[in-house]
Scaffold this motif. Structure first.
Motif, mmCIF file in Angstrom:
data_model
loop_
_atom_site.group_PDB
_atom_site.id
_atom_site.type_symbol
_atom_site.label_atom_id
_atom_site.label_comp_id
_atom_site.label_asym_id
_atom_site.label_seq_id
_atom_site.Cartn_x
_atom_site.Cartn_y
_atom_site.Cartn_z
ATOM 1 N N ASP A 123 2.108 2.451 2.666
ATOM 2 C CA ASP A 123 1.908 3.058 3.979
ATOM 3 C C ASP A 123 3.188 2.931 4.799
ATOM 4 N N ASP A 175 3.003 11.835 3.368
ATOM 5 C CA ASP A 175 1.812 12.502 2.850
ATOM 6 C C ASP A 175 1.568 12.086 1.404
ATOM 7 N N ALA A 176 0.362 12.328 0.922
ATOM 8 C CA ALA A 176 -0.011 11.953 -0.435
ATOM 9 C C ALA A 176 0.789 12.701 -1.494
ATOM 10 N N ASP A 177 1.342 13.852 -1.151
ATOM 11 C CA ASP A 177 2.105 14.623 -2.138
ATOM 12 C C ASP A 177 3.580 14.215 -2.193
ATOM 13 N N GLY A 178 3.946 13.117 -1.512
ATOM 14 C CA GLY A 178 5.314 12.622 -1.596
ATOM 15 C C GLY A 178 6.273 13.240 -0.610
ATOM 16 N N LYS A 182 7.580 13.647 3.444
ATOM 17 C CA LYS A 182 7.571 13.010 4.757
ATOM 18 C C LYS A 182 7.282 14.092 5.787
ATOM 19 N N SER A 234 0.814 -1.218 0.000
ATOM 20 C CA SER A 234 0.000 0.000 0.000
ATOM 21 C C SER A 234 0.848 1.268 0.000
ATOM 22 N N LYS A 242 4.927 4.678 8.348
ATOM 23 C CA LYS A 242 4.779 5.607 9.472
ATOM 24 C C LYS A 242 5.516 5.062 10.683
ATOM 25 N N ARG A 287 8.448 19.177 7.100
ATOM 26 C CA ARG A 287 8.161 18.381 5.896
ATOM 27 C C ARG A 287 9.395 18.387 5.013
#
Length: 163
Positions: free
Chosen positions: A78, A99-102, A104, A76, A80, A123
């Motif tokens: 995922d 995050d979805a935009d690549g 961390k 997936s 974290k 980020r």
């Protein structure tokens, strides 16, 4: 949580008995005879209601713990992590996720009675984009064609180099 569910079930059962939806004593029916509900019959002792007591939980005046976990799921995507520790009323921790935009996202937090809850969020991109080398532009050479009737003029070198 289980104790709360137990209390709610008994409260609903008691309400149903008091409302008459559930008989307080068992009713007995025989073939061919109709019997009155046992609650109406004189001399029947009332049914004792269960006594609910709350268990007293131990109180720790100086709680301490440390924990951490991580997830890295290749299927997936995922990924974290989290770590946290507590010493009395002071809590420190950090968690990170993709995050979805690549990017961390990393959150470092502290909480205590004096300063309350504080968090610092940072980020960073997962893939650093390569920096393209700076290209130097060289203007193409332009050939001049001059008609023989005109005088040719050549601009000074300082003008050509700057413009």
């Amino acid at each position: 949580m289980l104790l709360f569910q137990f209390v709610v079930i008994f409260a609903l059962l008691a309400a149903a008995v008091n409302a008459g939806f559930v008989p307080a004593a068992p009713q007995v029916y025989h073939a061919g005879a109709v019997a009155a509900p046992a609650a109406v019959v004189k001399g029947v002792a009332p049914v004792a209601q269960p006594v609910l007591t709350k268990t007293v939980e131990e109180y720790d005046p100086h709680p301490q713990y440390k924990f951490g976990y991580g997830v890295q799921d290749a299927v997936s995507g995922d990924t974290k992590t989290q770590v946290e520790e507590r010493d009395g009323d002071v809590v420190r921790g950090e968690y990170s996720l993709i995050d979805a935009d690549g990017y961390k996202r990393t959150v470092q937090y502290t909480a205590d009675p004096v300063n309350g809850f504080n968090a610092v969020v940072s980020r960073e991109p997962l893939v650093v984009a390569p920096v393209a080398p700076v290209a130097h532009y060289a203007a193409p050479a332009v050939a001049k064609t001059v008609a023989p009737a005109y005088t040719t003029y050549t601009a000074p070198a300082s003008y050509v180099a700057h413009h």
